[in-house]
Structure formats: C-alpha cells, structure tokens
Design an enzyme around this catalytic site. Structure first.
Site, mmCIF file in Angstrom:
data_model
loop_
_atom_site.group_PDB
_atom_site.id
_atom_site.type_symbol
_atom_site.label_atom_id
_atom_site.label_comp_id
_atom_site.label_asym_id
_atom_site.label_seq_id
_atom_site.Cartn_x
_atom_site.Cartn_y
_atom_site.Cartn_z
ATOM 1 N N ASN A 41 -60.624 85.962 83.355
ATOM 2 C CA ASN A 41 -60.071 84.745 83.955
ATOM 3 C C ASN A 41 -59.704 84.978 85.414
ATOM 4 O O ASN A 41 -59.228 86.062 85.794
ATOM 5 C CB ASN A 41 -58.878 84.214 83.158
ATOM 6 C CG ASN A 41 -57.773 85.216 82.952
ATOM 7 O OD1 ASN A 41 -58.024 86.402 82.808
ATOM 8 N ND2 ASN A 41 -56.543 84.754 82.941
ATOM 9 N N GLU A 43 -57.670 83.075 88.446
ATOM 10 C CA GLU A 43 -56.772 81.968 88.785
ATOM 11 C C GLU A 43 -56.789 81.677 90.282
ATOM 12 O O GLU A 43 -57.431 82.379 91.068
ATOM 13 C CB GLU A 43 -55.358 82.309 88.285
ATOM 14 C CG GLU A 43 -55.351 82.497 86.772
ATOM 15 C CD GLU A 43 -53.966 82.743 86.186
ATOM 16 O OE1 GLU A 43 -53.018 83.034 86.948
ATOM 17 O OE2 GLU A 43 -53.857 82.627 84.949
ATOM 18 N N ASN A 44 -56.084 80.605 90.635
ATOM 19 C CA ASN A 44 -56.068 80.173 92.030
ATOM 20 C C ASN A 44 -54.720 79.509 92.314
ATOM 21 O O ASN A 44 -54.145 78.889 91.413
ATOM 22 C CB ASN A 44 -57.217 79.175 92.257
ATOM 23 C CG ASN A 44 -57.453 78.904 93.724
ATOM 24 O OD1 ASN A 44 -56.752 78.115 94.353
ATOM 25 N ND2 ASN A 44 -58.439 79.564 94.293
ATOM 26 N N CYS A 52 -61.535 80.152 83.083
ATOM 27 C CA CYS A 52 -61.307 81.025 81.923
ATOM 28 C C CYS A 52 -62.358 82.124 81.829
ATOM 29 O O CYS A 52 -63.499 81.966 82.291
ATOM 30 C CB CYS A 52 -61.354 80.218 80.637
ATOM 31 S SG CYS A 52 -60.049 79.019 80.427
ATOM 32 N N GLU A 54 -64.049 83.168 79.218
ATOM 33 C CA GLU A 54 -65.227 82.829 78.413
ATOM 34 C C GLU A 54 -66.305 82.155 79.255
ATOM 35 O O GLU A 54 -67.492 82.447 79.138
ATOM 36 C CB GLU A 54 -64.858 81.866 77.277
ATOM 37 C CG GLU A 54 -63.862 82.412 76.282
ATOM 38 C CD GLU A 54 -62.419 82.127 76.666
ATOM 39 O OE1 GLU A 54 -62.066 82.248 77.864
ATOM 40 O OE2 GLU A 54 -61.642 81.804 75.769
ATOM 41 N N CYS A 86 -59.893 77.727 74.818
ATOM 42 C CA CYS A 86 -59.423 76.384 75.168
ATOM 43 C C CYS A 86 -60.541 75.348 74.917
ATOM 44 O O CYS A 86 -61.700 75.695 74.683
ATOM 45 C CB CYS A 86 -58.976 76.336 76.629
ATOM 46 S SG CYS A 86 -60.328 76.143 77.811
ATOM 47 N N CYS A 89 -63.660 75.462 77.237
ATOM 48 C CA CYS A 89 -64.563 76.573 76.909
ATOM 49 C C CYS A 89 -65.327 76.295 75.618
ATOM 50 O O CYS A 89 -66.499 76.644 75.495
ATOM 51 C CB CYS A 89 -63.794 77.885 76.811
ATOM 52 S SG CYS A 89 -63.249 78.471 78.427
HETATM 53 N N1 THU Z 1 -57.517 81.451 79.655
HETATM 54 C C1 THU Z 1 -58.721 82.029 79.383
HETATM 55 O O1 THU Z 1 -59.234 82.831 80.172
HETATM 56 N N2 THU Z 1 -59.337 81.700 78.224
HETATM 57 C C2 THU Z 1 -58.841 80.819 77.303
HETATM 58 O O2 THU Z 1 -59.495 80.551 76.314
HETATM 59 C C3 THU Z 1 -57.534 80.197 77.500
HETATM 60 C C4 THU Z 1 -56.857 80.508 78.772
HETATM 61 C C5 THU Z 1 -56.842 81.807 80.895
HETATM 62 C C6 THU Z 1 -56.739 80.686 81.896
HETATM 63 C C7 THU Z 1 -55.525 81.107 82.697
HETATM 64 O O3 THU Z 1 -55.938 82.029 83.699
HETATM 65 C C8 THU Z 1 -54.666 81.861 81.710
HETATM 66 O O4 THU Z 1 -55.515 82.193 80.627
HETATM 67 C C9 THU Z 1 -53.486 81.087 81.197
HETATM 68 O O5 THU Z 1 -53.857 79.847 80.722
#
Ligand code: THU
Length: 126
Positions: A41, A43-44, A52, A54, A86, A89
């Site tokens: 993952n 972020e920004n 995410c 996946e 999520c 995804c």
């Molecule tokens: N996140 C994922 O990488 N995969 C998921 O299936 C759910 C959430 C990440 C997104 C964000 O960077 C962090 O988890 C918290 O939501």
C-alpha cells in the site's frame, strides 16, 4: 506454494509507504505462468490518492502482460485479527478472475483461504 506466496507478501509489506495509517499491507499474486507479482500500500497526504497493496500487485502483473491469475496472498502484521480486501480491491480482482483463491494472512502459518466469488458475489460487470 501457499507459504511461498505469503512469504512474498510479508516481504513486500516492509516497503509499505503508510505514514498516515501505520498499517502495512503486502500482496503477492501468482499468475498462471508461475510468476509472482507483489504490491504494497502506498499512501498520500491527499488521502484518496493512496492505493491498496492488492491493486498494486494486480496492476504490476497487468503491466507485465499477465492477465490470468492463480492465487493472491494478502498480509498484514496485526495478530489479533485477519483483514479482508476492501470493496474497491474486490471489484478490481473480479475484473480479472471470477473465482480467484485468496489467502488472508497475518503470519506464514496463520491464514484463511477464501475466494473472490465468496467475497464479492454478484459483482458488477458491464
Ligand atoms: N489497505 C490495503 O492495502 N488493502 C486493503 O485491502 C485494505 C486497506 C491499505 C490502504 C491504506 O494504506 C491502509 O491499508 C489503511 O486503510
């Protein structure tokens, strides 16, 4: 192969860029040609711009010309519970596979196996 895939997901989770949530996720995708594509993952500071793990793994595979998938492993280090992918995804996974096996893990030896049909029944499809 399941443990190998989870190990790859654990490895790539170390590269997670998640300064806002501190929630490190790793994903490893096995294609039908036997290759493994990984993603973490990212972020920004503009939160919705984050992505995410996946989806990064899937987009890496697609970018390399691989469209047929055998199995996806998703890892998060949280020991008290397992985290499932999520909704966005799930939709992206369902674009490429109707019954992809998915391993949701918080350790090499601790995972549950599910599949996209179970996680997203009646998926949207044009
Ligand atoms: N996140 C994922 O990488 N995969 C998921 O299936 C759910 C959430 C990440 C997104 C964000 O960077 C962090 O988890 C918290 O939501």
């Amino acid at each position: 192969m399941k443990k190998k895939l989870i190990k790859k997901a654990i490895e790539v989770s170390q590269n997670s860029y998640s300064p806002y949530s501190q929630f490190k996720v790793g994903a490893a995708l096995l294609t039908t040609t036997g290759k493994i594509f990984t993603g973490t993952n990212i972020e920004n500071s503009s939160y919705p711009a984050g992505v995410c793990a996946e989806r990064v793994a899937i987009f890496n595979a697609i970018s390399a010309g691989e469209k047929e998938f055998q199995m996806l492993a998703i890892y998060n280090q949280e020991q008290d519970k397992l985290f499932y992918p999520c909704g966005i995804c799930r939709q992206v996974i369902s674009e490429f596979s109707k019954d992809l096996p998915i391993l949701v893990a918080n350790d090499v030896d601790n995972y549950v196996e599910t599949n996209i049909k179970e996680l997203l029944p009646k998926a949207f499809k044009l």
